[in-house]
Design a protein around this motif. Structure first.
Motif, PDB file in Angstrom:
ATOM      1  N   UNK A  77       0.848  -1.183   0.000  1.00 52.82           N
ATOM      2  CA  UNK A  77       0.000   0.000   0.000  1.00 52.82           C
ATOM      3  C   UNK A  77       0.892   1.244   0.000  1.00 52.82           C
ATOM      4  N   UNK A  78       0.751   2.070  -1.035  1.00 52.25           N
ATOM      5  CA  UNK A  78       1.638   3.215  -1.207  1.00 52.25           C
ATOM      6  C   UNK A  78       1.149   4.426  -0.408  1.00 52.25           C
ATOM      7  N   UNK A  79       1.382   4.366   0.906  1.00 53.54           N
ATOM      8  CA  UNK A  79       0.991   5.458   1.776  1.00 53.54           C
ATOM      9  C   UNK A  79      -0.513   5.595   1.836  1.00 53.54           C
ATOM     10  N   UNK A 125       2.877   7.815  -1.143  1.00 56.27           N
ATOM     11  CA  UNK A 125       4.304   7.494  -1.077  1.00 56.27           C
ATOM     12  C   UNK A 125       4.849   7.219  -2.476  1.00 56.27           C
ATOM     13  N   UNK A 126       6.168   7.327  -2.586  1.00 58.50           N
ATOM     14  CA  UNK A 126       6.838   7.146  -3.868  1.00 58.50           C
ATOM     15  C   UNK A 126       8.027   6.210  -3.682  1.00 58.50           C
ATOM     16  N   UNK A 149      -0.077   5.083 -11.639  1.00 57.19           N
ATOM     17  CA  UNK A 149       1.243   4.486 -11.856  1.00 57.19           C
ATOM     18  C   UNK A 149       1.646   4.731 -13.305  1.00 57.19           C
ATOM     19  N   UNK A 150       2.900   5.113 -13.502  1.00 58.20           N
ATOM     20  CA  UNK A 150       3.381   5.466 -14.836  1.00 58.20           C
ATOM     21  C   UNK A 150       4.404   4.448 -15.326  1.00 58.20           C
ATOM     22  N   UNK A 151       4.405   4.212 -16.636  1.00 58.87           N
ATOM     23  CA  UNK A 151       5.361   3.281 -17.238  1.00 58.87           C
ATOM     24  C   UNK A 151       6.777   3.852 -17.230  1.00 58.87           C
ATOM     25  N   UNK A 200       3.062   6.795  -8.163  1.00 54.56           N
ATOM     26  CA  UNK A 200       3.636   6.181  -6.965  1.00 54.56           C
ATOM     27  C   UNK A 200       4.970   5.493  -7.211  1.00 54.56           C
ATOM     28  N   UNK A 201       5.221   5.052  -8.443  1.00 51.56           N
ATOM     29  CA  UNK A 201       6.464   4.350  -8.768  1.00 51.56           C
ATOM     30  C   UNK A 201       7.271   5.214  -9.728  1.00 51.56           C
ATOM     31  N   UNK A 202       8.461   5.669  -9.272  1.00 51.64           N
ATOM     32  CA  UNK A 202       9.259   6.596 -10.072  1.00 51.64           C
ATOM     33  C   UNK A 202      10.706   6.135 -10.218  1.00 51.64           C
TER      34      UNK A 202
END
Length: 324
Positions: free
Chosen positions: A129-131, A137-138, A162-164, A170-172
């Motif tokens: 769970x992203x914050x 969260x990142x 979420x980005x490719x 959340x995912x960088x």
């Protein structure tokens, strides 16, 4: 047994290491807490792992996965993961692993620095769970990678989803990002969200909309075309899912609605099912496609499902009303 705390290791690059050139793993039955100093899983050339059954917290200092270019070092965490400060680094040229392998929901809190090639992996059966929606969260790091394994789940709180690639969502991480088709994607922010370019075109697991924002600020918009695969499910819990014309339901897929709603314009590729549970509600566009073939109403006793428009079916429509 118990907790492991690293507070201070002194000056002049002093460190606390689990080991060096001989193999040996450590299991922490409680929590790992680092508030300063330098801690390393391996100082030498052995392959080691540390497994934390409780929560992991790094607020200051340095966690160095390993000082040698090889072999692989692994940190397994079953509880919450808080990296609010300090640095995570490694020397392994192919990366060391941080694995989330809990059986319950694991909350990720960000704020610290990832300065080398770290492979973040969410194991099958685990939920990261992203914050929260109020404080997304990142997971970042210019060289880091991220893998969401088949059978895992990801709670997505960023307004950008979420980005490719790139520095949104959340995912960088700057390395590879793997979002498996067979995982569960949970959009549970508290303001309007887009799904983002990282959501796979085919989802054979679950896509869940559970945005708890106030009315008008609880819309999750599908960024790209998405097909819910055979035996997959779209779960509508809270919020509005703006699918437009970009959502397709394959045969034997299911829309489970316990709340929320969907705006959708006939995009089904196969015969799909709709299940209703919970309190009274008015049907939305989940019933608008003529490929609907099975509808189950299993609301709480005394609750009512209201139809806002005619229900069309390409063939036979099976209606199941569960008696309470």
């Amino acid at each position: 047994k118990g907790n492991l705390s690293v507070i201070n290791t002194g000056s002049n690059d002093n460190y606390f290491a689990l080991g060096g050139n001989t193999e040996g793993d450590l299991t922490v039955d409680g929590n790992f807490v680092q508030t300063g100093g330098n801690f390393t899983i391996c100082r030498g050339t052995a392959q080691r792992s540390m497994s934390v059954k409780g929560n992991f917290s790094l607020s200051s200092g340095t966690l160095n996965m390993g000082y040698s270019a090889a072999p692989l070092q692994t940190l397994n965490v079953m509880g919450n993961f808080s990296h609010s400060g300090g640095t995570i680094t490694a020397a392994n040229t192919t990366g060391d692993n941080i694995v989330f392998n809990g059986t319950g929901t694991q909350i990720y809190t960000s704020g610290g620095n990832v300065s080398s090639l770290i492979n973040f992996i969410v194991d099958s059966g685990s939920t990261l769970q992203m914050g929260t929606g109020a404080s997304p969260s990142i997971i970042a790091g210019a060289e880091a990678t991220f893998t969401l394994s088949a059978g895992a789940s990801l709670g997505i709180t960023s307004p950008d989803g979420i980005s490719a690639s790139g520095l949104t969502g959340n995912i960088q991480v700057g390395g590879s990002r793997t979002f498996d088709e067979g995982t569960s994607y949970i959009y549970n922010g508290t303001t309007n969200q887009v799904t983002g370019t990282g959501l796979p075109e085919n989802v054979s697991g679950n896509l869940t909309i559970n945005n708890t924002g106030s009315s008008g600020s609880n819309i999750v918009t599908l960024s790209n075309g998405c097909r819910i695969g055979w035996a997959g499910a779209l779960n509508l819990v809270k919020g509005v899912f703006n699918a437009s014309t970009m959502l397709a339901m394959e045969s034997i897929s299911t829309i489970n609605r316990s709340g929320g709603s969907i705006t959708w314009q006939n995009g089904s590729w196969g015969y799909y099912r709709v299940n209703y549970t919970g309190s009274s509600m008015t049907a939305s566009d989940e019933l608008s496609d003529y490929r609907l073939y099975n509808m189950t109403v299993d609301l709480t006793e005394g609750q009512v499902l209201s139809l806002s428009h005619d229900v069309l079916s390409m063939g036979s429509l099976y209606l199941h009303c569960i008696r309470k």
